[in-house]
Design a protein around this motif. Sequence first.
Motif, PDB file in Angstrom:
ATOM      1  N   GLN A 184      37.405  36.790  50.119  1.00  0.00           N
ATOM      2  CA  GLN A 184      37.638  38.221  49.911  1.00  0.00           C
ATOM      3  C   GLN A 184      37.654  38.904  51.266  1.00  0.00           C
ATOM      4  N   SER A 210      38.935  44.561  47.312  1.00  0.00           N
ATOM      5  CA  SER A 210      39.220  43.607  48.383  1.00  0.00           C
ATOM      6  C   SER A 210      40.696  43.645  48.765  1.00  0.00           C
ATOM      7  N   HIS A 211      40.935  43.700  50.084  1.00  0.00           N
ATOM      8  CA  HIS A 211      42.332  43.737  50.544  1.00  0.00           C
ATOM      9  C   HIS A 211      42.528  42.724  51.643  1.00  0.00           C
ATOM     10  N   SER A 249      46.320  38.917  43.108  1.00  0.00           N
ATOM     11  CA  SER A 249      46.395  40.300  43.530  1.00  0.00           C
ATOM     12  C   SER A 249      46.106  41.174  42.318  1.00  0.00           C
ATOM     13  N   SER A 281      44.166  40.474  46.729  1.00  0.00           N
ATOM     14  CA  SER A 281      42.750  40.744  46.450  1.00  0.00           C
ATOM     15  C   SER A 281      41.838  39.549  46.726  1.00  0.00           C
TER      16      SER A 281
END
Lengths: 371, 227
Positions: free
Chosen positions: A60, A70-71, A93, A197
Amino acid sequence: MLKLIFLNALRNIRRNMLRSLLSVFIIGSMVLLFVILHTVSGMLTGQFARALMHYDIVVQSRYANSPLGSHIDIDAYRQMQREEGLKDVDAVSVIQSSRNGNGLWIIGVSNYPVFAATFGILLQKGRVFKKGSSEIMIGNNAINILRRGVGKSVALNGGPRLKISGTYSSFFTLLNSAVLTDLEKAIELSPSKKSISMLLANVHDNRSVDAEITVLRRRYPELVILKTETVGGSMTTLRDISAMTLMISWLVFATAAIAILNSLLITTIQRTKEIGILSAIGWPKSMIVSIFLTESMILSVSAALGGAALAKPLLWLFRHATSLSVYIPDSIAPDVLYKVAAMALFVGLAGVLAPMIYIFRMNISKALRHE
Amino acid sequence: MNDTILEVRGLSRYFDRGLTPAVDHVSLTLERGKIYALVGPSGCGKTTLLHCIGNLENRDGGSIRYAGKAPEDIRSWPKFRREFLGFVFQFHYLIPTLTLQENVESALQWSGTVPVHEKRARSAALLETVGLQHKKDMFAENVSGGERQRAAIARAFANAPDLVLADEPTGNVDSKTGAMILDYMKEYVRNENKTILIATHDPDVEAIADEIIPMKDGRIRSVSERS
Ligand SMILES: Nc1ncnc2c1ncn2[C@@H]1O[C@H](COP(=O)(O)OP(=O)(O)O)[C@@H](O)[C@H]1O
Ligand SMILES: [Mg+2]
């Protein structure tokens, strides 16, 4: 003769309707609490733990406390796919969307078969989306949210129209309110158009997972890389939920048992003379106990049925009226119902404990003189 | 054939740590085919004596023989009470949540070999003999005191017991019902060659008894034979 015992029990319940109803209400409420508690905690614990088991590592972005926050940059994903020590690098994602006032998740997956196996995705109608196309699959609940079925199309997050290729259900209830599509399509629909994600991966069999993680952590300082085992093991929250569930379950059971015991003890003492008469005309004490056992069982079983029957509408209400909807499944697992059945049985048995002692120790002559 | 159905020797029962000798060294012998009237003022120990005989009350001393059988040899008291004894109580004591017929049937419940329909038929027939066939489906609280006592009589005699212990059976009923109950008991004893011990105040009971057993302060004075 069993008929006589049953009739007698029923008529006594009717005779003391108010007290019977109160007992049924208390026990029923306890059963309801029990069902909801187990359903929600089962959802929280079981499903998360199962979902993570198929991969060695989970990735994450830093400071994310859930996949939603989370990106991970798509470039990091591409780079990780080329890592020598890793195989099966898959991306998920999760993008927020909404429709008709309901929240809806758009979930993009790079490896549909593994994802489907992990989360128990069952195709209900139509077929799986085609990679690289503008197709989506929608979950059971999403059908109601989108108000469209297989073959129709829908636009999400201001993007182009997407065709619904199929519908599915999953044990992971959050997914039932989701739209499932190819990773690339989902990324297109995300605000940043480039973030993922979560990454999931397996380490090559000839390498140590811990060593590989150490290497990766150095290489990707902006990411949090965890061993799924430790994620499962360190999910103290989930463990605590289980422990708390167990504790509350016992409290709930004890409350129900005490409620029925209290009611049955009053009945038994009120009917001391009846017990004396039955003894005098030759009823074995065990059969006299069975009158009260029948009464206790009728009360506890009807309370359990009532409580369990109310659980579903109540869960529905929680789903629709609270922000917790994703944590609340819309169906009750069979094992929760088995537990309720066992609880009803034991509560019924517990109800007759004190009466039994009272009946077996009774002096018949005194009972006959009882006013 | 032994004609002694019950033999009591030196039976005692004390309450309040011995301060109340409710039954005090009582001895009596009851024979088959007779009605006995246990007569004495209230509180003299009649009920206690009846309960001791039925083993509903513990004994503090003395011995009992039921047709020669010692209490210690009785393995199942419920079975023994069903087959050998019948009880009639002063205040009918029906079970309020059962109909009159179900009350009578309750005495036949655990007589394992009798089929269900026969139990029904027998309880209906018994209610008919006490004139209650038309009220058999009514609950005890919806019939008169006399009718309740008649149903209780039917229940007590349901298993054709060898010895019926009746505690003031006519004490709380009108004279017509009282007469009917006594007629029934007389018939029963004559036809079946059984025995009834009736604790009573009622001169009508004394009139039909074969023997009077006078009781006072827990003791039996002397048994007077009637001709
Ligand atoms: N369970 C008991 N505890 C104490 N005293 C009792 C008990 N049962 C009866 N007695 C006393 O024993 C005596 C005899 O009572 P009882 O057998 O009922 O007499 P009767 O039936 O002739 O009226 C009375 O003094 C009564 O108060
Ligand atoms: Mg008395």
